[in-house]
Design an enzyme around this catalytic site. Sequence first.
Site, mmCIF file in Angstrom:
data_model
loop_
_atom_site.group_PDB
_atom_site.id
_atom_site.type_symbol
_atom_site.label_atom_id
_atom_site.label_comp_id
_atom_site.label_asym_id
_atom_site.label_seq_id
_atom_site.Cartn_x
_atom_site.Cartn_y
_atom_site.Cartn_z
ATOM 1 N N ASP A 68 0.824 -1.207 0.000
ATOM 2 C CA ASP A 68 0.000 0.000 0.000
ATOM 3 C C ASP A 68 0.857 1.256 0.000
ATOM 4 O O ASP A 68 2.067 1.210 0.238
ATOM 5 C CB ASP A 68 -0.884 0.036 1.250
ATOM 6 C CG ASP A 68 -2.004 -0.980 1.208
ATOM 7 O OD1 ASP A 68 -2.295 -1.501 0.114
ATOM 8 O OD2 ASP A 68 -2.580 -1.273 2.272
ATOM 9 N N TYR A 126 6.898 -10.176 6.577
ATOM 10 C CA TYR A 126 6.707 -8.759 6.870
ATOM 11 C C TYR A 126 7.246 -8.455 8.260
ATOM 12 O O TYR A 126 7.248 -9.312 9.148
ATOM 13 C CB TYR A 126 5.225 -8.388 6.835
ATOM 14 C CG TYR A 126 4.648 -8.237 5.448
ATOM 15 C CD1 TYR A 126 4.610 -6.993 4.812
ATOM 16 C CD2 TYR A 126 4.118 -9.335 4.770
ATOM 17 C CE1 TYR A 126 4.068 -6.853 3.536
ATOM 18 C CE2 TYR A 126 3.577 -9.199 3.494
ATOM 19 C CZ TYR A 126 3.548 -7.952 2.893
ATOM 20 O OH TYR A 126 3.021 -7.819 1.635
#
Length: 280
Positions: A68, A126
Site C-alpha cells: 500500500d 513482513y
Amino acid sequence: MSRLDWHRPEVVMPQDKRRIALTISYDGTKWHGWQVQDNAESVEGEIEKVLSSVTGEDVFLQGSGRTDSGVHALGQVAHFDTSSEIPADKFSIILNTKLPSSIRVLSSWEPESVFHARFTAMAREYRYLIKAFSDMLPFDSGRITPLRALPDVSRLNSYASLLVGTHDFSTFCSSKDMCESKVRDIYESEWTLEKDNYGFPLLRYKVVGNAFLYRQVRSMVGTMLDSALMGETGDDFKARLESKDRTKALKTAPSDGLYLYRISYDENEYLWFEEEYNGR
C-alpha cells in the site's frame, strides 16, 4: 492448508524472451504503493518506465505482491520478460543509476528454472517497527510508527502465537479484499523488544506466511496493540480471530511502520509446517 490447495496457475516461461528477476528495496513514504496507477506515482510504474527506456521495449513488471501507499520494502521481488541482450546482473547497476534514491535494486538475475515472482513464491515475510513517541528521532518519521508507550511484549506474544497455523482470517481482512478464500497459513508470528541503531527501544513484529489478505498484517498489528493496551487475555484475542467477523478487529495500524522484508522461493524452508500442522 496443504500446498496442493493453493490452486496457483501453472507458470509458463517465455520461449522467445528472457525472464529477469529483481530484488528491490524502497522507501514507500513518497510513493502511492507498489502497483501502477493512472493518477499517482508508484514504485512499479517508476521501474517499468526506466526499464522501457533502457531496453527500448514495453516492459511490464510482475511483483511478488502489492504494498500500500506508505509501506516500505527491503526485499520485494519482481520479474519482467525482455528480448534485450543486457547481461542479467547488469540490470541492477543500470537501474540504480537512473532510479530515484528511494528505490534501489539490490540484485538482478536470470532464473535457471521455472520462476514467477508471485506464483512460485513459497513464503512472504513482513516486519512492523514501533517506538515510543518520546524516543522518536527526526529520521524515524514515516518509517517507524510512534506510540505513547510500548505495550508488554509477553502479552503481545500471547496473541501473536495464536496466529500461527492455518486460519480463516476474515476478522483481519479489509472489505476491499477480493479473494474468495480468507484462509491463510502463518509460519512465524512473534514480537521482540530490541534496540535501534542509536540505543533506543524498538518494538518489532515479525510475521511469515504463505500469503496475506489485503491489509491483513496492519489489521493484526493494530488489533494486537489495542488489545494489549486494554489488558485483554489471549482467550479474548482468540475469540476475535475465531469470530471471522471484521467488526471484531480493532484499529488498523498505520502504513509507516510496515516493511515487506523478504520473499522465499525455497520449497524446503517451511516444509515442516505441512508435517507439523498436517494441512490444518
